[in-house]
Scaffold this motif. Structure first.
Motif, PDB file in Angstrom:
ATOM      1  N   ASP A 126       9.820   0.964  -0.195  1.00 49.07           N
ATOM      2  CA  ASP A 126      10.834   2.004  -0.046  1.00 49.07           C
ATOM      3  C   ASP A 126      12.121   1.534  -0.708  1.00 49.07           C
ATOM      4  O   ASP A 126      12.625   0.452  -0.404  1.00 49.07           O
ATOM      5  N   GLY A 127      12.634   2.317  -1.626  1.00 52.68           N
ATOM      6  CA  GLY A 127      13.866   1.952  -2.321  1.00 52.68           C
ATOM      7  C   GLY A 127      14.763   3.152  -2.534  1.00 52.68           C
ATOM      8  O   GLY A 127      14.315   4.302  -2.521  1.00 52.68           O
ATOM      9  N   ARG A 128      16.030   2.874  -2.768  1.00 52.08           N
ATOM     10  CA  ARG A 128      16.978   3.966  -2.968  1.00 52.08           C
ATOM     11  C   ARG A 128      16.878   4.544  -4.384  1.00 52.08           C
ATOM     12  O   ARG A 128      17.038   5.734  -4.602  1.00 52.08           O
ATOM     13  N   GLU A 129      16.629   3.687  -5.378  1.00 53.07           N
ATOM     14  CA  GLU A 129      16.563   4.132  -6.760  1.00 53.07           C
ATOM     15  C   GLU A 129      15.162   4.052  -7.345  1.00 53.07           C
ATOM     16  O   GLU A 129      14.847   4.716  -8.319  1.00 53.07           O
ATOM     17  N   LYS A 130      14.319   3.202  -6.771  1.00 55.40           N
ATOM     18  CA  LYS A 130      12.966   3.030  -7.273  1.00 55.40           C
ATOM     19  C   LYS A 130      12.062   2.592  -6.131  1.00 55.40           C
ATOM     20  O   LYS A 130      12.532   2.090  -5.103  1.00 55.40           O
ATOM     21  N   PHE A 131      10.762   2.757  -6.337  1.00 52.25           N
ATOM     22  CA  PHE A 131       9.793   2.412  -5.308  1.00 52.25           C
ATOM     23  C   PHE A 131       8.939   1.201  -5.698  1.00 52.25           C
ATOM     24  O   PHE A 131       8.055   0.824  -4.940  1.00 52.25           O
ATOM     25  N   ALA A 150       7.200   9.908  -6.357  1.00 54.41           N
ATOM     26  CA  ALA A 150       8.311  10.643  -5.754  1.00 54.41           C
ATOM     27  C   ALA A 150       8.594  10.214  -4.318  1.00 54.41           C
ATOM     28  O   ALA A 150       9.615  10.598  -3.755  1.00 54.41           O
ATOM     29  N   LYS A 151       7.683   9.424  -3.719  1.00 53.20           N
ATOM     30  CA  LYS A 151       7.867   9.003  -2.333  1.00 53.20           C
ATOM     31  C   LYS A 151       7.529   7.519  -2.176  1.00 53.20           C
ATOM     32  O   LYS A 151       7.134   6.854  -3.131  1.00 53.20           O
ATOM     33  N   VAL A 152       7.684   7.052  -0.955  1.00 54.25           N
ATOM     34  CA  VAL A 152       7.453   5.645  -0.626  1.00 54.25           C
ATOM     35  C   VAL A 152       6.052   5.207  -1.043  1.00 54.25           C
ATOM     36  O   VAL A 152       5.070   5.933  -0.844  1.00 54.25           O
ATOM     37  N   GLY A 170       0.946   5.875  -2.729  1.00 52.92           N
ATOM     38  CA  GLY A 170       1.783   5.974  -1.542  1.00 52.92           C
ATOM     39  C   GLY A 170       1.752   7.335  -0.902  1.00 52.92           C
ATOM     40  O   GLY A 170       0.744   8.052  -0.927  1.00 52.92           O
ATOM     41  N   ASP A 171       2.913   7.722  -0.350  1.00 57.57           N
ATOM     42  CA  ASP A 171       2.994   8.939   0.458  1.00 57.57           C
ATOM     43  C   ASP A 171       2.929  10.233  -0.354  1.00 57.57           C
ATOM     44  O   ASP A 171       2.753  11.310   0.226  1.00 57.57           O
ATOM     45  N   ASP A 172       3.088  10.157  -1.672  1.00 59.33           N
ATOM     46  CA  ASP A 172       3.021  11.387  -2.476  1.00 59.33           C
ATOM     47  C   ASP A 172       1.588  11.784  -2.803  1.00 59.33           C
ATOM     48  O   ASP A 172       1.344  12.826  -3.424  1.00 59.33           O
TER      49      ASP A 172
END
Length: 624
Positions: A126-131, A150-152, A170-172
């Motif tokens: 999980d990141g603010r600018e990148k995963f 697009a998600k974690v 991940g979650d997308d």
């Protein structure tokens, strides 16, 4: 004035419902070991499945850890934490020296993967600018970018052969297939209809598999990224599992995969025909506690983790259950030593375990029965190990006895009058409980006496000794005093206080074996020793701890006292030479909650605490 670490009994992985728990695997530098690694609190645990005496803990993180993965060479490990840090450290030396450290993401690191040359690492989470972040393990130099999510991200796998490939998911619900190095997006694969929990490359690099919350498991070509097929269990219908699949791993020969699911099953599959065929299911139980949330496949074993923290271990074919590893998942908050010699230790989730020191190959065992439902605040063994008494924040006192299959909780309990903080058992069969507003005396589970403290002061710690045919009870209070009581008949009679000058709550009290002295520890880290007869201090110089003293333990000869503190240190003090001591620095990461001397010939000490582990040391007094 020295000591050395003898053995570590590590905790099991903490788990949470609906979340995959990553388990790393290594054969070691020589390729002859069965090592598994996982995150637990702020430490990383490495277990040797064949030889538990070689288990160890890496405590280099300042934040809660999330994952560890080993380099293919076996010489290094990469571990991540909730703050987005990745540490690379040596696995071969006893010190586990830090090689490098990088801030890779703005949030939690969920998974890591090494390339086949043990030079590059991809971290996802999980990141603010990148995963995801791709970097050289030694310099931190970027090795490309993972784009298209697009998600974690929950999982990553790298093909170990050239041409390098990487898959992230991940979650997308999508799988990004990247070429490298440097890593760059090639295409996005769509097959799953929900979160993807796990991806894994075959050792040969020919294929990779993906597993998700939709219960489906897919096989993909490892070079092109094309879908090769889907694993389907005819008993389920059109999917592999009835519940979400939280983890998937390959056997070392690449001829099988193992999947672990929320439907409480572990299944072995054959992918070599490119038309996956269900082999057999291993049912690990029913109910939420037996949901399987992580797995790995070592040289000799298949390992699956239940949400209850149990590590289920089968043989290399995944057909026969070899053993179940039981250990705490949370911080250890209380301990007591039996003469057997066996240590009992309770944890913050209400569970109680035991471990025998009769042999170095003994492992912790969960004590079955109706235990506590909240933090275990006190444990005490009675004379000749007839019973062990436990109290917890569920406001219950419970009894543990030896049954047909070993120690077990008895079926009944008694509610305490207020929240219990500590417990001690006398040789004559009485059990004393220090509660927030009361001091209670029990015979079995029957309350025979009580002292109502009201709002005058709160009891914190307690111990008892027999003197001149009477039971003398010392109770440490929040009022910075040690209160003395004498139990006669059915009455607990107050008998004054010690002449103390403590500056904090009395958090630990322990009578000497002969009952003539009492060691007292307080919330400021100070330890005084008093003469019970005169009630005056005889030792005031033990002031090395810098935080609350949680536990005190005398050697059987009464010549030494061990102390454990929130400052993570253990000290062994000498009564005759008051300025001499043995310092065991950073003994238990997060703080020491219990210390005890192991009955037997050598001066062996055991400590347990916040990281959920139990450790033993041998102290050498000949150097005083």
């Amino acid at each position: 004035m020295s000591s050395f670490l003898c053995q570590t009994y590590p905790p099991n992985p903490p788990t949470s419902r609906g979340t995959s728990t990553k388990i790393g695997m290594s054969l070691g530098p020589k390729g002859d070991r069965d090592l598994v690694g996982y995150a637990s609190g702020k430490v990383i645990v490495v277990r040797d499945l064949k030889d538990p005496t070689k288990d160890y803990i890496y405590a280099g993180h300042a934040y809660t850890t999330t994952v560890v993965k080993f380099s293919p060479t076996g010489y290094y490990a990469a571990s991540g934490d909730v703050a987005g840090n990745v540490k690379i450290w040596d696995t071969t030396g006893d010190e586990h020296i830090l090689k490098s450290e990088f801030k890779v993401l703005g949030g939690r690191v969920n998974d890591l993967s090494w390339d086949g040359e043990s030079k590059r690492v991809i971290a996802v989470g999980d990141g603010r600018e990148k995963f995801a972040h791709c970097f050289q393990f030694d310099t931190g130099t970027s090795t490309g970018d993972i784009l298209g999510h697009a998600k974690v991200l929950n999982s990553v796998a790298i093909r170990h052969q050239r041409p390098f490939r990487a898959v992230t998911a991940g979650d997308d619900g999508g799988i990004v297939f990247s070429h490298g190095v440097p890593w760059k997006w090639n295409k996005t694969l769509s097959a799953h209809t929900s979160f993807i929990h796990s991806v894994a490359y075959a050792p040969s690099g020919s294929h990779f598999v993906s597993a998700g919350a939709d219960g489906h498991v897919f096989l993909w070509d490892g070079v092109t990224g094309d879908k090769s097929g889907e694993f389907v269990d005819p008993a389920v219908g059109s999917a592999a599992h009835k519940g979400g699949v939280y983890s998937v791993s390959w056997s070392l020969d690449g001829k099988s995969i193992v999947t672990s699911s929320g439907d409480c099953t572990v299944k072995i599959w054959d992918p070599t025909t490119f038309a996956p065929t269900f082999i057999h299911a291993i049912t690990s139980g029913k109910g939420i506690d037996n949901q399987q949330v992580g797995n790995t496949w070592t040289k000799s074993f298949v390992v699956s983790l239940g949400i209850n923290g149990l590590l289920n271990i089968w043989d290399a074919q995944g057909e026969k259950l070899v053993k179940v590893v039981e250990a705490p998942q949370r911080s250890i908050t209380s301990t007591t030593m039996m003469q057997s010699p066996t240590l009992l230790f309770g944890s913050s989730d209400g569970r109680t375990h035991s471990v025998s020191f009769a042999s170095p190959t003994e492992v912790p065992r969960l004590i079955p029965g109706a235990g506590h439902t909240n933090l275990v605040s006190g444990l005490s063994s009675s004379n000749k190990d007839a019973s062990v008494w436990s109290v917890g924040f569920d406001d219950q006192i419970r009894e543990i006895r030896s049954g047909v299959n070993g120690l077990e909780f008895m079926g009944t309990s008694t509610k305490t009058l207020s929240q219990p903080k500590s417990v001690c058992a006398s040789p004559s069969g009485h059990t004393y409980v220090a509660s927030v507003s009361n001091i209670e005396v029990f015979r079995g589970l029957q309350r025979v006496a009580t002292v109502d403290l009201g709002n005058k002061w709160q009891a914190v710690s307690i111990d008892v000794v027999e003197r001149a045919g009477k039971e003398v009870v010392a109770v440490g209070g929040e009022d910075m005093k040690v209160h003395l009581y004498t139990f006669e008949g059915t009455t607990l009679i107050e008998d004054g206080t010690l002449e103390s000058s403590h500056k904090g709550a009395i958090t630990a009290v322990a009578f000497s074996p002969d009952g003539k002295s009492i060691a007292v520890g307080d919330g400021g880290g100070k330890i005084f020793v008093y003469d019970v007869e005169t009630r005056k201090p005889i030792i005031l110089r033990w002031t090395h701890h810098t935080a609350r003293v949680h536990s005190l333990s005398w050697t059987p000869d009464g010549k030494h006292v061990a102390s454990g503190s929130l400052d993570t240190h253990i000290y062994v003090w000498c009564i005759e030479k008051q300025l001499k001591h043995i310092a065991i620095k950073n003994a238990i990461p997060g703080g020491v909650w219990g210390v005890a001397w192991i009955p037997g010939g050598k001066a062996k000490l055991v400590g347990a605490g916040a990281d959920g582990s139990v450790r033993t040391w041998e102290a050498m007094f000949h150097v005083w």
